[in-house]
Design a protein around this motif. Structure first.
Motif, PDB file in Angstrom:
ATOM      1  N   ILE B 218       0.852  -1.196   0.000  1.00  0.00           N
ATOM      2  CA  ILE B 218       0.000   0.000   0.000  1.00  0.00           C
ATOM      3  C   ILE B 218       0.885   1.241   0.000  1.00  0.00           C
ATOM      4  O   ILE B 218       2.068   1.174   0.348  1.00  0.00           O
ATOM      5  CB  ILE B 218      -0.994   0.054   1.184  1.00  0.00           C
ATOM      6  CG1 ILE B 218      -0.256   0.259   2.515  1.00  0.00           C
ATOM      7  CG2 ILE B 218      -1.889  -1.172   1.212  1.00  0.00           C
ATOM      8  CD1 ILE B 218      -1.181   0.723   3.636  1.00  0.00           C
ATOM      9  N   LYS B 219       0.293   2.337  -0.393  1.00  0.00           N
ATOM     10  CA  LYS B 219       1.067   3.583  -0.517  1.00  0.00           C
ATOM     11  C   LYS B 219       0.349   4.707   0.208  1.00  0.00           C
ATOM     12  O   LYS B 219      -0.872   4.848   0.085  1.00  0.00           O
ATOM     13  CB  LYS B 219       1.231   3.938  -1.995  1.00  0.00           C
ATOM     14  CG  LYS B 219       2.218   5.053  -2.270  1.00  0.00           C
ATOM     15  CD  LYS B 219       2.538   5.133  -3.759  1.00  0.00           C
ATOM     16  CE  LYS B 219       1.440   5.809  -4.548  1.00  0.00           C
ATOM     17  NZ  LYS B 219       1.673   5.778  -5.995  1.00  0.00           N
ATOM     18  N   LEU B 220       1.126   5.497   0.949  1.00  0.00           N
ATOM     19  CA  LEU B 220       0.591   6.680   1.633  1.00  0.00           C
ATOM     20  C   LEU B 220       1.150   7.949   0.989  1.00  0.00           C
ATOM     21  O   LEU B 220       2.316   7.993   0.600  1.00  0.00           O
ATOM     22  CB  LEU B 220       1.008   6.694   3.113  1.00  0.00           C
ATOM     23  CG  LEU B 220       0.572   5.567   4.032  1.00  0.00           C
ATOM     24  CD1 LEU B 220       0.918   5.936   5.483  1.00  0.00           C
ATOM     25  CD2 LEU B 220      -0.919   5.293   3.911  1.00  0.00           C
ATOM     26  N   LYS B 221       0.341   8.985   0.934  1.00  0.00           N
ATOM     27  CA  LYS B 221       0.809  10.301   0.515  1.00  0.00           C
ATOM     28  C   LYS B 221       1.522  10.968   1.687  1.00  0.00           C
ATOM     29  O   LYS B 221       1.071  10.852   2.836  1.00  0.00           O
ATOM     30  CB  LYS B 221      -0.374  11.162   0.066  1.00  0.00           C
ATOM     31  CG  LYS B 221      -1.155  10.553  -1.098  1.00  0.00           C
ATOM     32  CD  LYS B 221      -0.349  10.522  -2.373  1.00  0.00           C
ATOM     33  CE  LYS B 221      -1.187  10.014  -3.547  1.00  0.00           C
ATOM     34  NZ  LYS B 221      -0.453  10.118  -4.816  1.00  0.00           N
ATOM     35  N   VAL B 222       2.600  11.661   1.401  1.00  0.00           N
ATOM     36  CA  VAL B 222       3.365  12.368   2.438  1.00  0.00           C
ATOM     37  C   VAL B 222       3.759  13.754   1.911  1.00  0.00           C
ATOM     38  O   VAL B 222       3.469  14.104   0.770  1.00  0.00           O
ATOM     39  CB  VAL B 222       4.669  11.608   2.824  1.00  0.00           C
ATOM     40  CG1 VAL B 222       4.342  10.259   3.465  1.00  0.00           C
ATOM     41  CG2 VAL B 222       5.586  11.438   1.612  1.00  0.00           C
ATOM     42  N   GLY B 223       4.427  14.513   2.786  1.00  0.00           N
ATOM     43  CA  GLY B 223       5.075  15.730   2.313  1.00  0.00           C
ATOM     44  C   GLY B 223       4.438  17.033   2.749  1.00  0.00           C
ATOM     45  O   GLY B 223       4.954  18.098   2.411  1.00  0.00           O
ATOM     46  N   GLN B 224       3.315  16.965   3.484  1.00  0.00           N
ATOM     47  CA  GLN B 224       2.719  18.234   3.896  1.00  0.00           C
ATOM     48  C   GLN B 224       3.264  18.654   5.260  1.00  0.00           C
ATOM     49  O   GLN B 224       3.522  19.825   5.488  1.00  0.00           O
ATOM     50  CB  GLN B 224       1.200  18.112   3.961  1.00  0.00           C
ATOM     51  CG  GLN B 224       0.492  19.318   3.369  1.00  0.00           C
ATOM     52  CD  GLN B 224      -0.980  19.041   3.110  1.00  0.00           C
ATOM     53  OE1 GLN B 224      -1.686  18.452   3.925  1.00  0.00           O
ATOM     54  NE2 GLN B 224      -1.443  19.450   1.941  1.00  0.00           N
ATOM     55  N   ASN B 225       3.462  17.664   6.139  1.00  0.00           N
ATOM     56  CA  ASN B 225       3.908  17.943   7.508  1.00  0.00           C
ATOM     57  C   ASN B 225       4.634  16.702   8.008  1.00  0.00           C
ATOM     58  O   ASN B 225       4.072  15.609   8.032  1.00  0.00           O
ATOM     59  CB  ASN B 225       2.680  18.254   8.379  1.00  0.00           C
ATOM     60  CG  ASN B 225       3.036  18.481   9.832  1.00  0.00           C
ATOM     61  OD1 ASN B 225       3.568  17.587  10.502  1.00  0.00           O
ATOM     62  ND2 ASN B 225       2.760  19.678  10.312  1.00  0.00           N
ATOM     63  N   ILE B 226       5.876  16.852   8.441  1.00  0.00           N
ATOM     64  CA  ILE B 226       6.665  15.653   8.740  1.00  0.00           C
ATOM     65  C   ILE B 226       6.149  14.917   9.972  1.00  0.00           C
ATOM     66  O   ILE B 226       6.188  13.678  10.020  1.00  0.00           O
ATOM     67  CB  ILE B 226       8.173  15.988   8.834  1.00  0.00           C
ATOM     68  CG1 ILE B 226       9.007  14.698   8.805  1.00  0.00           C
ATOM     69  CG2 ILE B 226       8.477  16.797  10.093  1.00  0.00           C
ATOM     70  CD1 ILE B 226      10.432  14.897   8.367  1.00  0.00           C
ATOM     71  N   ASP B 227       5.623  15.637  10.955  1.00  0.00           N
ATOM     72  CA  ASP B 227       5.084  14.953  12.128  1.00  0.00           C
ATOM     73  C   ASP B 227       3.868  14.104  11.749  1.00  0.00           C
ATOM     74  O   ASP B 227       3.727  12.965  12.209  1.00  0.00           O
ATOM     75  CB  ASP B 227       4.719  15.974  13.213  1.00  0.00           C
ATOM     76  CG  ASP B 227       5.957  16.694  13.732  1.00  0.00           C
ATOM     77  OD1 ASP B 227       7.034  16.056  13.792  1.00  0.00           O
ATOM     78  OD2 ASP B 227       5.855  17.887  14.049  1.00  0.00           O
ATOM     79  N   ASP B 228       3.004  14.670  10.915  1.00  0.00           N
ATOM     80  CA  ASP B 228       1.864  13.882  10.418  1.00  0.00           C
ATOM     81  C   ASP B 228       2.357  12.649   9.663  1.00  0.00           C
ATOM     82  O   ASP B 228       1.824  11.552   9.819  1.00  0.00           O
ATOM     83  CB  ASP B 228       1.006  14.724   9.462  1.00  0.00           C
ATOM     84  CG  ASP B 228       0.216  15.800  10.191  1.00  0.00           C
ATOM     85  OD1 ASP B 228       0.119  15.739  11.429  1.00  0.00           O
ATOM     86  OD2 ASP B 228      -0.279  16.706   9.498  1.00  0.00           O
ATOM     87  N   ASP B 229       3.369  12.836   8.845  1.00  0.00           N
ATOM     88  CA  ASP B 229       3.882  11.706   8.055  1.00  0.00           C
ATOM     89  C   ASP B 229       4.368  10.580   8.969  1.00  0.00           C
ATOM     90  O   ASP B 229       4.044   9.403   8.744  1.00  0.00           O
ATOM     91  CB  ASP B 229       5.055  12.152   7.169  1.00  0.00           C
ATOM     92  CG  ASP B 229       4.608  13.045   6.019  1.00  0.00           C
ATOM     93  OD1 ASP B 229       3.387  13.191   5.814  1.00  0.00           O
ATOM     94  OD2 ASP B 229       5.488  13.587   5.331  1.00  0.00           O
ATOM     95  N   LEU B 230       5.151  10.936   9.965  1.00  0.00           N
ATOM     96  CA  LEU B 230       5.727   9.901  10.839  1.00  0.00           C
ATOM     97  C   LEU B 230       4.619   9.201  11.637  1.00  0.00           C
ATOM     98  O   LEU B 230       4.644   7.980  11.793  1.00  0.00           O
ATOM     99  CB  LEU B 230       6.775  10.530  11.770  1.00  0.00           C
ATOM    100  CG  LEU B 230       8.023  11.077  11.033  1.00  0.00           C
ATOM    101  CD1 LEU B 230       8.922  11.866  11.993  1.00  0.00           C
ATOM    102  CD2 LEU B 230       8.823   9.950  10.374  1.00  0.00           C
ATOM    103  N   ARG B 231       3.624   9.979  12.072  1.00  0.00           N
ATOM    104  CA  ARG B 231       2.518   9.362  12.817  1.00  0.00           C
ATOM    105  C   ARG B 231       1.739   8.407  11.907  1.00  0.00           C
ATOM    106  O   ARG B 231       1.453   7.270  12.289  1.00  0.00           O
ATOM    107  CB  ARG B 231       1.589  10.451  13.348  1.00  0.00           C
ATOM    108  CG  ARG B 231       0.498   9.905  14.283  1.00  0.00           C
ATOM    109  CD  ARG B 231      -0.521  10.983  14.673  1.00  0.00           C
ATOM    110  NE  ARG B 231      -1.379  11.331  13.550  1.00  0.00           N
ATOM    111  CZ  ARG B 231      -1.328  12.471  12.871  1.00  0.00           C
ATOM    112  NH1 ARG B 231      -0.462  13.417  13.193  1.00  0.00           N
ATOM    113  NH2 ARG B 231      -2.139  12.679  11.843  1.00  0.00           N
TER     114      ARG B 231
END
Lengths: 428, 428
Positions: B218-231
């Motif tokens: 599966i694939k997640l979108k990232v790149g808007q906020n690093i804390d959100d990404d890591l969570r």
């Protein structure tokens, strides 16, 4: 407060394929065309902003359609807010989250954006009563840089570096402005070089352009047949003598291995550059060619899609002469970025021109560079061809082989529509 | 002999921005759209060729306008002559000496050409009674290669090398066709990953897609906020367990230095790849990122403009996973060239899909590759999202996380126009 009230496009096509003026190894029968746009406001100052995209015929309608669609983002907007920092208009158009899919930042969509942003800068310059080169050259470094988008460039050029470059450009600016107004900016001529011309016509025009008009560099098209190229180079060199510089242009006709082999047959002609040896998209290919044909410099840029490509060409040392085009990228802000990138990497810029309106448009950016960025015309020339200038309100003037600095307010590309409307495309 | 009688475009837009399905760091509110084209002939076989360009809303009309203009080159032409060697149609469109100025080979103009060439290949496959993957996979190597344009590629891939690759691909082909028809081709799911989704929705869908539907990546979108990404990465990894692969996609949101810093925070999540870290135009930037984030592989391609960019990414080792898009380039011939380039350089291709019609379209090229080029699905997956499939006559089917091999003749992208016509754009 005033508002943008209308954006109107004109699909103008000139039947240049009748004469083979403009013919080269890739473009056999161009019909020089302009997707021309007028941006109107409800101010009572009589000012209309103009911009355009140069094309070579078929597909000019597609560019007009793109401008019409993009215009929705501007109509109804507050003009003063847009002119105060042109970054707002850039973001509205370049970073529209849906339109971006059509590029990103390349081809038809990007060129259409360029026409609209040019028209806004034209309004700004006309309201300021200055030609665009002078408006740009007299903006404070911080103010100009605040209009620019460094996205995807920061590994090569950061905003603070751009400000430093422009600060350095302040020294001696007034003398350079005075000098520019007095002697102009060096031009070069492609008039002799079209592939569709006979040897006799080429020789006659080469002599006229150099001995008659004072150009110190001429360019020939090459790449269709190597024997023809060598014969024409020898004839041209004989016609112009040893002191006039001679460049050649292949218009992307070769693959990388073929380019190297072909160009290496040209060493004895002391070439100023070899232009567009292969696809403008091929950074690595140009770097390979540049190494292999040294010391003949590679030049390219007239079809370079955006600042991200220029960045890479500079990082990879893939050309010796950087060219730019006035209507390939997203208008004045991207052109300023191109000059700043060139300055950072120490490369001379020799703009592409010749197509309808391109001479009028690009001179402003070369002159801005001389005034406020590189501070020199050394090794720099603007292309010139005597095509369709009669359709402009302020046509490019050449004196002693130099572009005369425009003094009329604006970006210099208003067309005399009483003439040009004769060329509105009627469909096929 | 039959002739092309008409080319008709449809500007279809689906209001997907209502649900934020499709939202990512760059594309905040896409309205999935299709510039859909039908090519008709005067044959009495009832066959219509279809093609399309996927866009995300505004500007879909510009693509339709481009297809309409390009269509002039095809209407009235002898169909059998075009189908006999599709290189003729490629040359008519890609190498039109005037239209070429609009690219060359990029953006709106290139995508429009892709839709028309896809429609011609659709007619060819329907007349042959074969799905496109099988038509391509069963063509003789020499016959297929004769349709391809190696201009600008010969420093990386020559026609004789392409023939050798396809000859090697003949061994075991029948078993692979049988296997494909039995088990299909691996897919992966992006359904959970849109940035507009809450953590709870993301976790629920991640479990459904893996434990329920059998996807193994599966694939997640990232790149808007690093804390959100890591969570979100931690939550996703917990939801899917250690055996399902996890990829991330930044949709071009970073500059090069920022990409390196951001991605290096992701090392503990055992990522299958990081997709689109920066501008798709930045070959050198991707090469720099790839070296700096090793062993996490870089993936990109969904907005790669043409084969000249793919060539350079491969030459510079700028990605570990090559992606392709069905409607970004000039149709089946350029897609075949992309697979041949990947095979030459030994890179796996994991196609981009999900947008309206993209799953239906791209599966044929992945399956052609399995059957006739790379001969393997090892390390290869096709993106899948359950969007707008109901508008297709032969919608993509997923079984145990695999794409089912299409068996209907053609390229698989006929829309059920009784449904889709509801979505014809009425202007704004």
């Amino acid at each position: 407060m005033t508002r943008i009230t209308a954006v109107k496009t004109y699909d103008l096509r000139f039947p240049t394929s009748n004469t083979l003026s403009g013919s080269d190894a890739m473009n056999k029968d161009p019909d020089y065309s302009s997707a021309y746009v007028e941006v109107s406001t409800d101010a009572d100052d009589g000012i209309t902003g103009v911009g355009f995209v140069f094309t070579i015929g078929r597909g000019n309608d597609i560019v007009c359609a793109a401008i019409d669609t993009m215009a929705h983002a501007l109509v109804g907007r507050n003009v003063e807010e847009l002119l105060d920092n042109m970054r707002i208009a850039w973001d509205l158009l370049v970073h529209d989250s849906q339109l971006r899919w059509l590029g990103p930042e390349k081809g038809v969509a990007h060129m259409a954006i360029g026409a609209l942003l040019s028209a806004l800068w034209d309004i700004k310059a006309k309201r300021a009563g200055k030609p665009l080169w002078r408006l740009l050259g007299e903006m404070e470094p911080e103010e100009l840089v605040s209009t620019l988008d460094f996205r995807y460039l920061t590994d090569a050029l950061r905003p603070e570096e751009a400000i430093d470059i422009l600060r350095d450009g302040q020294r001696g600016k007034q003398e350079r402005i005075a000098n520019l107004l007095e002697v102009g900016y060096p031009g070069y001529s492609t008039a002799a070089g079209w592939l569709g011309y006979s040897d006799e016509k080429m020789i006659r025009i080469a002599k006229e352009e150099t001995q008659g008009k004072g150009f110190t560099l001429i360019k020939l098209k090459v790449g269709q047949n190597i024997d023809d190229d060598l014969r024409r180079l020898a004839l041209a060199r004989e016609a112009i003598g040893p002191d006039v510089r001679l460049a050649v242009d292949a218009n992307q006709v070769w693959d990388v291995p073929q380019a190297i082999e072909w160009i290496n047959a040209f060493h004895e002609y002391d070439l100023a550059w070899v232009e567009e040896p292969t696809s403008p998209d091929d950074v690595l290919g140009h770097a390979t060619i540049a190494r292999a044909i040294d010391p003949i410099p590679v030049a390219t840029g007239e079809q370079m899609q955006n600042r991200v490509l220029y960045k890479q060409y500079l990082q990879a040392n893939a050309f010796g002469i950087m060219q730019i085009d006035a209507t390939r990228v997203a208008g004045p802000q991207e052109l300023v970025l191109e000059y700043l990138l060139a300055a950072k990497f120490g490369k001379p810029v020799c703009p592409h021109a010749g197509g309808v309106g391109l001479c009028e448009a690009v001179a402003h950016f070369a002159m801005f560079d001389y005034v406020a960025v590189s501070g020199t015309t050394e090794g720099r020339v603007i292309e010139y061809v005597d095509n369709q200038h009669e359709h402009f309100v302020h046509p490019t003037e050449i004196r002693n082989g130099n572009y005369v600095a425009p003094t009329a307010p604006g970006n210099g590309t208003d067309m005399t529509l009483e003439t040009a409307r004769k060329y509105v495309y009627q469909g096929n």
